[in-house]
Write a protein that holds these residues in place. Structure first.
Motif, mmCIF file in Angstrom:
data_model
loop_
_atom_site.group_PDB
_atom_site.id
_atom_site.type_symbol
_atom_site.label_atom_id
_atom_site.label_comp_id
_atom_site.label_asym_id
_atom_site.label_seq_id
_atom_site.Cartn_x
_atom_site.Cartn_y
_atom_site.Cartn_z
ATOM 1 N N GLY A 73 2.514 -7.056 3.111
ATOM 2 C CA GLY A 73 1.138 -6.595 3.236
ATOM 3 C C GLY A 73 0.814 -5.566 2.187
ATOM 4 O O GLY A 73 1.684 -5.150 1.407
ATOM 5 N N SER A 74 -0.460 -5.175 2.189
ATOM 6 C CA SER A 74 -0.880 -4.127 1.259
ATOM 7 C C SER A 74 -0.615 -2.748 1.870
ATOM 8 O O SER A 74 -0.324 -1.788 1.160
ATOM 9 C CB SER A 74 -2.380 -4.252 0.956
ATOM 10 O OG SER A 74 -2.677 -5.547 0.509
ATOM 11 N N ARG B 176 -5.122 -9.354 -6.280
ATOM 12 C CA ARG B 176 -6.546 -9.530 -5.937
ATOM 13 C C ARG B 176 -7.185 -8.245 -5.411
ATOM 14 O O ARG B 176 -8.368 -8.187 -5.160
ATOM 15 C CB ARG B 176 -6.703 -10.654 -4.905
ATOM 16 C CG ARG B 176 -6.610 -12.028 -5.546
ATOM 17 C CD ARG B 176 -6.741 -13.102 -4.514
ATOM 18 N NE ARG B 176 -5.586 -13.122 -3.604
ATOM 19 C CZ ARG B 176 -5.531 -13.845 -2.491
ATOM 20 N NH1 ARG B 176 -6.553 -14.550 -2.122
ATOM 21 N NH2 ARG B 176 -4.449 -13.835 -1.732
ATOM 22 N N LYS B 177 -6.368 -7.229 -5.197
ATOM 23 C CA LYS B 177 -6.916 -5.974 -4.656
ATOM 24 C C LYS B 177 -6.532 -4.812 -5.546
ATOM 25 O O LYS B 177 -5.432 -4.816 -6.119
ATOM 26 C CB LYS B 177 -6.348 -5.709 -3.258
ATOM 27 C CG LYS B 177 -6.854 -6.650 -2.191
ATOM 28 C CD LYS B 177 -6.326 -6.215 -0.834
ATOM 29 C CE LYS B 177 -6.755 -7.171 0.271
ATOM 30 N NZ LYS B 177 -6.122 -6.853 1.548
ATOM 31 N N LEU C 114 5.778 -13.143 -5.580
ATOM 32 C CA LEU C 114 5.454 -13.959 -4.407
ATOM 33 C C LEU C 114 6.234 -13.517 -3.172
ATOM 34 O O LEU C 114 7.420 -13.175 -3.266
ATOM 35 C CB LEU C 114 5.792 -15.421 -4.691
ATOM 36 C CG LEU C 114 4.975 -16.132 -5.779
ATOM 37 C CD1 LEU C 114 5.551 -17.514 -6.061
ATOM 38 C CD2 LEU C 114 3.500 -16.234 -5.379
ATOM 39 N N THR C 115 5.558 -13.598 -2.032
ATOM 40 C CA THR C 115 6.212 -13.287 -0.760
ATOM 41 C C THR C 115 7.439 -14.182 -0.544
ATOM 42 O O THR C 115 8.483 -13.716 -0.085
ATOM 43 C CB THR C 115 5.199 -13.457 0.391
ATOM 44 O OG1 THR C 115 4.237 -12.412 0.287
ATOM 45 C CG2 THR C 115 5.855 -13.370 1.742
ATOM 46 N N MET D 236 0.500 -22.430 2.193
ATOM 47 C CA MET D 236 0.898 -22.308 0.782
ATOM 48 C C MET D 236 2.348 -21.820 0.681
ATOM 49 O O MET D 236 3.128 -22.329 -0.123
ATOM 50 C CB MET D 236 -0.030 -21.336 0.035
ATOM 51 C CG MET D 236 -1.437 -21.832 -0.139
ATOM 52 S SD MET D 236 -1.501 -23.387 -1.036
ATOM 53 C CE MET D 236 -1.446 -22.794 -2.703
ATOM 54 N N ASN D 237 2.674 -20.837 1.496
ATOM 55 C CA ASN D 237 4.049 -20.323 1.476
ATOM 56 C C ASN D 237 5.033 -21.415 1.882
ATOM 57 O O ASN D 237 6.115 -21.547 1.302
ATOM 58 C CB ASN D 237 4.181 -19.106 2.400
ATOM 59 C CG ASN D 237 3.597 -17.848 1.768
ATOM 60 O OD1 ASN D 237 3.510 -17.739 0.547
ATOM 61 N ND2 ASN D 237 3.175 -16.907 2.592
ATOM 62 N N ASN E 231 -0.716 -6.656 -4.716
ATOM 63 C CA ASN E 231 -1.629 -7.791 -4.578
ATOM 64 C C ASN E 231 -2.600 -7.803 -5.752
ATOM 65 O O ASN E 231 -3.457 -6.933 -5.863
ATOM 66 C CB ASN E 231 -2.383 -7.645 -3.243
ATOM 67 C CG ASN E 231 -3.271 -8.842 -2.959
ATOM 68 O OD1 ASN E 231 -3.556 -9.643 -3.849
ATOM 69 N ND2 ASN E 231 -3.710 -8.953 -1.720
ATOM 70 N N ARG F 182 3.193 -11.943 10.218
ATOM 71 C CA ARG F 182 1.828 -11.482 9.954
ATOM 72 C C ARG F 182 1.155 -11.198 11.294
ATOM 73 O O ARG F 182 1.501 -11.795 12.322
ATOM 74 C CB ARG F 182 1.029 -12.548 9.196
ATOM 75 C CG ARG F 182 1.518 -12.801 7.801
ATOM 76 C CD ARG F 182 1.162 -11.699 6.827
ATOM 77 N NE ARG F 182 -0.254 -11.701 6.493
ATOM 78 C CZ ARG F 182 -0.848 -10.720 5.826
ATOM 79 N NH1 ARG F 182 -0.170 -9.637 5.456
ATOM 80 N NH2 ARG F 182 -2.129 -10.777 5.542
ATOM 81 N N LEU G 196 3.493 -5.214 -0.982
ATOM 82 C CA LEU G 196 3.325 -6.106 -2.130
ATOM 83 C C LEU G 196 2.182 -5.676 -3.016
ATOM 84 O O LEU G 196 1.139 -5.217 -2.544
ATOM 85 C CB LEU G 196 3.088 -7.535 -1.630
ATOM 86 C CG LEU G 196 4.409 -8.272 -1.409
ATOM 87 C CD1 LEU G 196 4.270 -9.346 -0.372
ATOM 88 C CD2 LEU G 196 4.907 -8.881 -2.715
HETATM 89 O O1 PNS Z 1 -2.263 -6.757 3.820
HETATM 90 P P1 PNS Z 1 -2.821 -7.904 3.047
HETATM 91 O O2 PNS Z 1 -3.585 -7.420 1.844
HETATM 92 O O3 PNS Z 1 -3.617 -8.840 3.899
HETATM 93 O O4 PNS Z 1 -1.552 -8.728 2.504
HETATM 94 C C1 PNS Z 1 -1.702 -9.862 1.673
HETATM 95 C C2 PNS Z 1 -0.353 -10.248 1.080
HETATM 96 C C3 PNS Z 1 0.229 -9.080 0.286
HETATM 97 C C4 PNS Z 1 0.591 -10.630 2.185
HETATM 98 C C5 PNS Z 1 -0.575 -11.475 0.165
HETATM 99 O O5 PNS Z 1 -1.569 -11.214 -0.769
HETATM 100 C C6 PNS Z 1 0.713 -11.881 -0.536
HETATM 101 O O6 PNS Z 1 1.570 -12.516 0.034
HETATM 102 N N1 PNS Z 1 0.829 -11.478 -1.818
HETATM 103 C C7 PNS Z 1 2.004 -11.729 -2.634
HETATM 104 C C8 PNS Z 1 1.702 -12.842 -3.652
HETATM 105 C C9 PNS Z 1 1.828 -14.200 -3.002
HETATM 106 O O7 PNS Z 1 2.851 -14.571 -2.460
HETATM 107 N N2 PNS Z 1 0.720 -14.945 -3.060
HETATM 108 C C10 PNS Z 1 0.638 -16.268 -2.495
HETATM 109 C C11 PNS Z 1 0.271 -16.171 -1.031
HETATM 110 S S1 PNS Z 1 0.043 -17.803 -0.396
#
Ligand code: PNS
Length: 172
Positions: free
Chosen positions: A8-9, A40-41, A77-78, A109-110, A38, A92, A36
């Motif tokens: 998470g963030s 996008r943020k 990536l997670t 996706m994961n 992120n 989550r 992580l």
């Molecule tokens: O707390 P958040 O911001 O909702 O967490 C989002 C997070 C960090 C779990 C997600 O953006 C993430 O997994 N980022 C790592 C990059 C990644 O694996 N991206 C593909 C996700 S399908």
């Protein structure tokens, strides 16, 4: 040994996150809280500060679990984090239906990238269902009381706006 990654963030960690973490710790032998980066943020606090605050919160509120919960900062990536730490589960939290679509997409996706990794969702306790890190930051910035929403370590650090425009200013 069942290892899970809770990514998470955490900007900042809230009592809702802690609740999910507590419940994950009851199910898994080891939980890696992955702060992580992120793309996008743009976070409010640097990852190092977020990691430190989570560690302090755990020491304050879940001291008996600190040997089974580790907090680290990760880039990438997670699923790669999962592979690196030997985790077969991603944790989550789900607060409401509104979270579901994005979470479902991420879980699929994961799974497409790492079929050996499963996502496990915990329903955030009802009393935390309205919480979000961004709202906490906003409330604190305007001088609102966030003490029931975040761990003490976070409340101490959050910049308190001090003034609440409109509050206490009678307009006669
Ligand atoms: O707390 P958040 O911001 O909702 O967490 C989002 C997070 C960090 C779990 C997600 O953006 C993430 O997994 N980022 C790592 C990059 C990644 O694996 N991206 C593909 C996700 S399908």
């Amino acid at each position: 040994m069942r290892v899970a990654v809770y990514p998470g963030s955490f900007d900042p960690i809230t009592n809702g996150h802690l609740d999910v973490l507590r419940r994950a710790a009851a199910v898994f032998d080891r939980v890696v809280v992955a702060v992580l980066i992120n793309p996008r943020k743009s976070p409010n606090d640097p990852a190092e500060v977020r990691v430190e605050t989570i560690r302090e919160s755990l020491a304050d509120e879940m001291a008996s679990e600190t040997d089974r919960i580790v907090v680290e900062m990760f880039e990438g990536l997670t699923v790669d984090v999962c592979r690196r730490v030997g985790a077969r589960f991603v944790v989550r939290g789900l607060r409401a239906v509104a979270d579901f679509e994005a979470e479902l997409q991420m879980a699929h996706m994961n799974r497409a990238m790492a079929p050996e990794v499963d996502t496990v969702f915990f329903m955030t306790a009802l009393e935390h269902a309205y919480l979000s890190s961004s709202l906490v930051r906003e409330i604190a910035a305007f001088g609102g009381d966030v003490s029931g929403m975040v761990p003490i370590a976070v409340a101490r650090r959050l910049p308190q706006g001090g003034t609440r425009p409109g509050v206490g200013q009678a307009s006669l």
